[in-house]
Structure formats: structure tokens, C-alpha cells
Scaffold this motif. Sequence first.
Motif: not given
Length: 733
Positions: A442, A448, A451
Motif C-alpha cells: 500500500y 487501497k 490496505l
Amino acid sequence: MKGLSPWAITAMHQLKHSVELFAWQDEILNFRILKTSDSIWISVSNLDIEPIFFRACFVADGILTEPILKKNKDKITIAVDSVLGKFDIAISLSKDKFSFLNYSCTLTPAYDLFIPFWPRDLITTDNPNATLKSLGEIHKSQVGTRSGLIYFSLPERNLRILYFQNLTALSPYAEQTGTSLADVVGGTLPEIGLALPKTQEKPLKAGIEVVLSDAIIAFKSGSIAESDQAVDYLDLLSEVYIKIKKPETHYLHWPEILKKGLNDLIDNPGCWSMVGGNSYLNAYVSDYDTPPEIMVQLAVLLPLLDYVEWSGKSLDVMKTIKKGLAPFYSEKLKTLVRWHPAAEDKLKGEEEQKMPMVMDSWYLHHPLLNLSRLALKGDKEAEKLFMDSLGFAIKVAQKFKYNWPVFYKMDTLEIIKAETKEGEGGEQDVPGLYAHVMLQAYELTNDKKYLLEAERAAKKLDDVGYNIMYQANNTAFGAGALLRLYKITKNQLYLDLSYRCLASIFQNVQLWNCNYGFGKHIPTFFALYPLSDAPYTAAYEEQEVFCAFHDYLLHAKDVEILPSVRLLCAEFIRYLVERAPYYYPPMLPDEMISDEVKTGEVDRNLWIALEDLHDGVEKSGSVGQEVYGAGNAFGILPRHFIRFEDEAFLIFTDSPISGIRKSKGSVIFHLQGDERISCRLRIMPDNDLQKTLKQKFKMDLGTGKLKAAKDRKGDIEAFVKGNETVKISWTRK
């Protein structure tokens, strides 16, 4: 209650008819010193609720004369004479963040004395018919030679308790009797605590005083059901830690140790094998039967990079290692593999994981983590290998629903070994390690989806409690990843899970010095075990936890983390700097090193770390001399020595450092840790350039005073409180 020992039943009966010798209380707890026919007890109760009982002294032949009790300013002493000899007991109370009880007992035997049995020193009830629920719950007790502690709770009595035996003080008992202090603290409710090891060959000598017990107990009272076990454990342990007597540290000159280790790593043929025209580091010295492993190459390369960035030097050996990384990538699987594909035919299957295509779950992620570190430093080849392998790592994670087994087949994802032990799950800390890898991705890409993967894995740790640790270094990496997730998302769950990882690690340390047998030759205080059931401490895992704790404290500089976490992480680091040189064979006496070696050979003159240091009754180095632990010195020097490009001296501190700001003629930095503990600060000439200090130094900020060091001519040092900002300035003499 399922059953009781005769000694527990006898103690319960005697306590019903005990004589009170003294009583006192703090704001919450009542304490009473009691005498029975064969013991001195301390009763502790939470106001009017049923007490628990700590045996301060056991007199096997019975207490035949009246004990002599004296009350001093801050403690009570009791002398008991018996046929066996003289017992001296000291009892004290204190109240800080928690209530504390200390008691110790020494014996001066009247005769040479064998100890065939010794009862445990704690019972949680005096009622033989008590229900199982009322006896309490044990959360953690000593395993092997880890800290001599029991962490338990009594929910019905609103108490959570950490019982700690200072086993350093009991080492003379073990030395006299030829016994080990492994597993001496434990038991089954309601009868728990210390039981002295049985003596069969060597007796306690008449007329020589010996410590039989040195206990400190911390009590947390209140709404136990609503508090977090891991947080309470960290808080109780840190406050006990402040109170126990800790060994002094000593300065060892790491620049010289590093030079010897680097030369041996580069020049000794036992460290290297050749495959496909490339040179590869062996896992163990002279282990030519095992194919090269990707983890080994990167586990040495990254610490070398730390050293190069710190020193400004270049090392050709790094180019050699990097040249051999690409062949570990499988185009078919689209990932790095563990074993070098061109040498897999060497695998004989003598261990479950030593088979082609078999992956140990953490081994997939550890090399990726190190590649991501290289990538974030701008290494494009490492970035390509890392990014090209991420898809496979994600596929595996999703296949196993973020609950990784121990071993699986890479080509089919068939599970080879699901659990470490029956009912204990697989490698339960891998979700944290995987989250760390995803956070690195990330940071590198700002995508994302990585993440999201990190969060999915992290949440799986919420199902594990705080017995998370499979392998210490990976658990430490997970703790750091969870702290970073908390900083990104502000989700308190991730910070709580980070604490659980750390609590799991600090359950596996040795907070005592093994001053008996071979243990007399080395410091062992705050040693860390690599696995929750490992019988020895290991250089590689300790060094990686050391680095991970440094990173944790740096990430936490703008987060209000638990003070206990700051203290314990900083203290592990401080004592690792003290202990780590003793993994090198030249630092050890020959008689301490095993003649039988499982893997490769041990060269006693080689500055390559032994994998294993054992209890004082066992020889060390039986596993082998681990080349992948060679990062030891290369990780320590850049983190604990401040150097200056235009000056010929180094500044050392055994505390972790943050916020270094250099200017002409001065430097400012912050020492981590706790202000109740002093750190060593030393200034020394850089021996590559000059042999003596040509500057005059002064401390403008920070406690302590610079004085000439006693152990190395030309060095100056001071002792400075933790959690302080220090400013050192200098002028030419």
C-alpha cells in the motif's frame, strides 16, 4: 474440584487453625501473616472476600519454636529455627500503580540436605470443596526456562494477579544441587507457584545460606471482567520489572565485533554454496546438503544495507547476494519459492518442510517483506520481484481465509500440516505478518486493495486471544503492522491487537540470569525464545525482534501507546545489545559448545552466531551455526552508534534512539524507555581513523555526567535516564 494433593489438603486444614502473627492493609487489600504447624503464610483478601494464601516459608520438620518476628521501617522479618537449619523470611508491601507483596526465604542448613520434594507456595482457597470456577483461571505460567511467573485471575474476587519468582536469586540453589530452574513455577489450581527442583545427586551444603524463594506479586483489583487481559499483563509485568533487581549491563565494542563477523561471512567457504553460476549463503555453516533458501539471502542482505547506509561504505558481497535473487522466482506459480529451483533435488524429506513445493506459511511472507523494504528504498529489481509475487500471496491468503496452516503445497495449496499441535491452530501470527506485507504494498503503490487485505487479515487475530505468537520475529512484525493500521484507520481494535501481539512475545522471555552450570559464562537476562515451546533462545529471531521493536517505537512517536509497552520494548533492546555477542563461539568457553551438531558444522573460531543457547545444564550450538543470523551486528551498529562524516568519534547508547539532529559541534537525540531506568551513553574514538579523542565533550541536556570509562582507555561515558532528550556538544582540545 477434581482432586487435590495431600499437601494442599493438609495446608487447607492447617490454615483453618492458623495463628495470626501480624496484619495490615492498603486501600483495597487485607494482608495477614499466619503460622501453621509447618509453614509461614501470607493471606491476601479483597476486603471481605475469600482470601488466597502465599507460603513464605515451608519447614518440613515442623515449626517447633516460636518464630522471632521483627517489624522494621518497610518490611517484616521472621526467623525460624528448626532441626533442618535456620530459615530467614522477609516480607514487605508497597502500593504504586498496583498493590505489591514481596517475600523471600533463605535457609542455612544444619546438615548436608537433599530436597526430594517441596510443596508449591500458593493456594487460591482453603476450602477443599470449592467449585472449579471459584479457584480462578491461569492465563500463563512458566514454560521451560522462561520467566518464573504465573499470570492468573480470580473473577469472583475481582483480582488479576501476576506472581513472579526472581529465579536469578535461586541460581545458587541450582548450582549447588546440579539442577535446572526450568518449569519450577506452575502447578494446577488451586495449588500453584514455586516448587523447588528435586535434588538427587548433590545436596545443599551445611552452613551455606541459600535462597529458597524470592517472590514479588502484583495485584490488580476492580472490574476484571471489563479489562483487557493482554493490557493488564503488560502493565503488571512492567511494574514488576521496575521492582526486580536487574543485572548491570557492560559495554562491548560492536564495531570490532562487526568487522570480525563481516570478514568471516565474506571469506569463510562454509558460509557459501554455488548454484547455477551464482553464490548463495548457506543457512548453516558447512551445510551443503540443503538447497539455498530465499529467506536466508534476504535475512542477511537487509541488515547489510542498514550498515552500508549508516557507514557510507560499499560492500561487494551485497551485489553477490542480489545477483542470486531472481532465480527464486517461478514463472509458473508467479511467485518467489522457498528453495532454489535448480537445487530442489537435494531435498530428502527428512523434515516435513524439506520437500519440493512445500511451503512453511511464514516463509512465503518474510522474503516479500524484505523485498518491499528494498523496493521502498528505490531498488527496482526488488520492487519487480515483490509486485510480481503479491498476487500469489493474496490468492493463498484468501484460499485459507486468512487462517494459515503450518505447511502447504505451493502448486496445489493442499494442506500438509494444519496445526502446530492438536487443537492449537496453525501459524496464528501469520495474519499480522501478511498485514505488514500488504501495508508495504500500500505504501509503495497507494492502492487501497492492499490496505483492505491488511485489514481483513488483521481482524482474524481478534479470534486468537493473546496467545498469538508462533514465531517471535513474525509476531513482532505483526505488532508493528497493527500499530500502523491503527494510525491509518484510527480503529482502536488494531491498537488493542498490537498489544496482544506484544503480550504474547513478552510471555516468552527470560527475566532472570541463569547463573548456574554453563549459564555462568553468559548473560541471559531478557532473552527471548523463538517459539512458544522452544527449548533455547536463537540469534536470528532475537535480532529481528530487536529491529522490529526499534521500528515499533519509531512508529509510536506520535501515538499515546501504553507506557508499559515503551518500557518493555526499550528494555528488551537494551539487554539484547548486552547479550547478543555471546551467540558468537569465540565469546564462549569451549566446554560450553556441543560436540554434536544437527546441521553443518560449528567452527569455534568463526564469528558467525550459534543458533541456540540453552539452559545452564545443557551445552549450546547443537542445532548449528546460523549464517542467516549474521545480521546481528549489522542491525545493532546503525541503531546504537551515532557517527559523523566529518568527525572521528562515535556516540553509543544502549537505549533505542529517536529524533537525531546533527549540527556542527553538537548533536541532539531522544532516548526511549522509562525515566526510572538509566541507560549507558558512551563516546569513543573511531578506531579506523584515530585512537584517542581529540575533542572536549559536554552534556548540555540530559541527566548524568561524562566521566572516563573504566574498562576502555580513551572512552568517556555517562548514565542517563530513559525518556530524556540529550544534547552533546564538543570543541577541539
